[in-house]
Scaffold this active site. Structure first.
Site, PDB file in Angstrom:
ATOM      1  N   GLY A  39      13.519  15.934  59.882  1.00  0.00           N
ATOM      2  CA  GLY A  39      14.152  15.558  60.925  1.00  0.00           C
ATOM      3  C   GLY A  39      14.790  13.894  60.684  1.00  0.00           C
ATOM      4  N   ILE A  41      14.593   9.802  60.350  1.00  0.00           N
ATOM      5  CA  ILE A  41      14.344   8.841  61.453  1.00  0.00           C
ATOM      6  C   ILE A  41      14.714   9.403  62.850  1.00  0.00           C
ATOM      7  CG2 ILE A  41      15.242   6.395  62.274  1.00  0.00           C
ATOM      8  CD1 ILE A  41      13.359   6.222  59.906  1.00  0.00           C
ATOM      9  N   GLY A 181      19.613  -8.763  68.489  1.00  0.00           N
ATOM     10  CA  GLY A 181      20.618  -7.783  68.245  1.00  0.00           C
ATOM     11  C   GLY A 181      20.868  -6.993  69.195  1.00  0.00           C
ATOM     12  N   ALA A 184      22.920  -0.459  70.180  1.00  0.00           N
ATOM     13  CA  ALA A 184      22.409   0.319  71.123  1.00  0.00           C
ATOM     14  C   ALA A 184      21.178   0.300  71.047  1.00  0.00           C
ATOM     15  CB  ALA A 184      22.831   1.757  70.561  1.00  0.00           C
ATOM     16  N   ILE A 185      20.462   0.083  69.672  1.00  0.00           N
ATOM     17  CA  ILE A 185      18.971   0.048  69.602  1.00  0.00           C
ATOM     18  C   ILE A 185      18.156  -0.894  70.451  1.00  0.00           C
ATOM     19  CG2 ILE A 185      17.127  -0.077  68.018  1.00  0.00           C
ATOM     20  CD1 ILE A 185      18.701   1.161  65.822  1.00  0.00           C
ATOM     21  N   GLU A 204      22.238 -12.146  70.873  1.00  0.00           N
ATOM     22  CA  GLU A 204      23.164 -11.416  70.315  1.00  0.00           C
ATOM     23  C   GLU A 204      24.297 -12.605  69.783  1.00  0.00           C
ATOM     24  OE1 GLU A 204      26.227  -9.434  68.223  1.00  0.00           O
ATOM     25  OE2 GLU A 204      24.173  -8.407  69.294  1.00  0.00           O
ATOM     26  N   ALA A 269      16.632  -6.121  65.447  1.00  0.00           N
ATOM     27  CA  ALA A 269      17.632  -4.854  65.519  1.00  0.00           C
ATOM     28  C   ALA A 269      19.037  -5.087  65.258  1.00  0.00           C
ATOM     29  CB  ALA A 269      17.430  -4.452  67.140  1.00  0.00           C
ATOM     30  N   HIS A 445      33.834  20.367  92.541  1.00  0.00           N
ATOM     31  CA  HIS A 445      33.386  19.439  93.634  1.00  0.00           C
ATOM     32  C   HIS A 445      32.345  20.003  94.249  1.00  0.00           C
ATOM     33  CE1 HIS A 445      33.959  16.247  96.520  1.00  0.00           C
ATOM     34  NE2 HIS A 445      33.672  17.298  97.608  1.00  0.00           N
TER      35      HIS A 445
END
Length: 466
Positions: A39, A41, A181, A184-185, A204, A269, A445
């Site tokens: 699997g 990380i 950072g 996404a992480i 950032e 990150a 809908h």
């Protein structure tokens, strides 16, 4: 006597194990080598366990701040941090065991150990320093993944200055956390810990958080995070991080001014680098560029004939679904099936904080920079009946078309279930759909997916509900 295989795969992450299963399906005698649980990380320390943590945070946030909106009274709401972490680990363990079963089901041999290439057809297996066996293979696929990138100025000690691995398995919740950072992480962990009550600061270097996303999306998420109380420093350089006692002191520079911040934990990150060391790659003459294996992305072969590489170890985009797509394509190419190349212009990207962020294709800026004349449609979830009923009215859908031909160039979503909604755009883009194909497709809908139809219609002045 050495065992011989059609394909040997080094690394059991989303690139390696998926390639192994596809090879088994195609009747190729295959072996999968990894010293850890299958699997990679993703399933052990990334995609799956983090989504468990984020779901915990989402539920707690909803009950704490929005239950009254639904006529629900919650008394003495609390959480057990240890149980939240344990749930995440239990889910990861269960899924990795399922992968082992899939490998067995598809008649793939599984070797637990550290594999090292000694030739383009031979891999030696080690348990620590002890060599346990050797295998031969006609073809070898390297899928050794990547690890968090580190810098000398931000020395990771895995205790005070941590990576994503430690962030999802801390023994106790930190009082305050600095996230360096805002990809996404970083953003996902910032959301998770903020919801649970940790004081979070994001730093950032670039102009916006989630800097690879469309600017409007990034700015909307930043406003949402600031409303939550998260401190955000963008266009900010981290000069150094120093551990002093039980605190980490971070020196930053913004607009020419230096400021010192401190927190109990600092999460680094700031990207990843390929796992290329120790596998015999350099000795075999496999070309490595900027910490990643260089391959021909038509078939994923390295400069050494018969040796291939897929996934994070070959560089960006560092996404599990990309690694899996590359693994399947690589195996099918080896089998001689002549598959369609992976379309890197149509890779969905997802961030699972709340509100969720998902995108595919070109941002508005990149589309304009490429010389396109654009038609841009937007639809706010505020105008969606389903979003209204669900109490999830934040965010919007933004779709970008080429004005000349109506070609779908990109889509960007921020809001509830954005990471699920993006799949419709992915299919449309892969089929080279125009705005008309999306607008004329009857959508159920009430659904959130109607917002995609409405955004496409809005680009051409045809939206009904805005």
């Amino acid at each position: 006597m050495q065992k011989s295989y059609d394909i040997a795969i080094l690394g059991g992450g989303p690139g390696g194990y998926v390639a192994a299963i596809r090879a088994g399906q195609l009747g190729l005698k295959t072996v999968l080598i990894d010293k850890d649980n299958l699997g990679g990380i993703c399933l052990n320390w990334g995609c799956i366990p983090t989504k468990s943590l984020l779901k915990n945070a989402e539920m707690y946030d909803a009950m704490k701040n929005h239950s009254a909106d639904f006529g629900i009274s919650v008394q003495s709401l609390s959480f057990d941090f240890g149980k939240i972490i344990k749930r995440s680990r239990d889910i990861s363990d269960r899924i990795t065991k399922n992968v082992e079963l899939l490998i067995k089901k598809n008649k793939v041999d599984r070797i637990r150990g550290f594999g090292k290439l000694v030739s383009k057809n031979q891999i030696d297996i080690f348990d620590g320093d002890k060599k346990t066996e050797s295998i031969n293979a006609e073809k070898i696929i390297i899928a050794t993944g990547a690890r968090p990138k580190t810098f000398p100025s931000i020395p990771v000690d895995h205790k005070n200055v941590i990576t994503s691995t430690e962030a999802m398995n801390l023994p106790a919740q930190p009082k305050d956390l600095i996230v360096i950072g805002a990809g996404a992480i970083g953003v996902e962990f910032a959301y998770f810990y903020d919801v649970l009550g940790t004081k979070v600061t994001i730093i950032e270097m670039l102009e916006n958080i989630l800097p690879i996303e469309d600017k409007e999306i990034s700015e909307t998420l930043e406003k949402s995070f600031k409303k939550r109380g998260i401190d955000i420093y963008t266009s900010t350089k981290v000069e150094k991080a120093e551990v002093k006692g039980n605190q980490v002191f971070v020196t930053i520079e913004k607009d020419g001014k230096k400021v010192e911040l401190k927190a109990e934990k600092v999460l680094s990150a700031i990207g990843v680098t390929g796992n290329v060391e120790g596998f015999g790659l350099e000795e075999l003459g496999i070309e490595i560029e900027k910490g990643h294996i260089k391959v021909d992305k038509q078939n994923y072969q390295t400069n050494v004939s018969g040796v291939y590489a897929v996934g994070d170890v070959i560089g960006a985009p560092w996404l599990a679904h990309v690694a899996s797509a590359e693994g399947i394509h690589c195996v099918e190419t080896i089998k001689g099936l002549n598959p369609h190349p992976v379309d890197y212009s149509s890779i969905p990207g997802c961030t699972y904080c709340q509100p969720q962020v998902a995108s595919i294709g070109l941002t508005e800026k990149k589309a304009r920079d490429a010389g396109y004349e654009l038609k841009i449609g937007k639809f706010p979830f505020m105008a969606s009946g389903k979003a209204f009923a669900a109490g999830e009215r934040d965010g919007f859908v933004k779709i970008i078309f080429d004005a000349k031909y109506g070609e779908l160039l990109g889509a960007h979503i921020i809001g509830n279930e954005a990471t699920e909604l993006i799949a419709e755009i992915g299919i449309a883009k892969s089929m080279e759909a125009t705005y008309e194909a999306i607008v004329k497709t009857v959508h159920a809908h009430p659904t959130l997916s109607e917002s995609i139809m409405e955004a496409a219609a809005n680009a051409y002045g045809e939206s009904i509900h805005i």
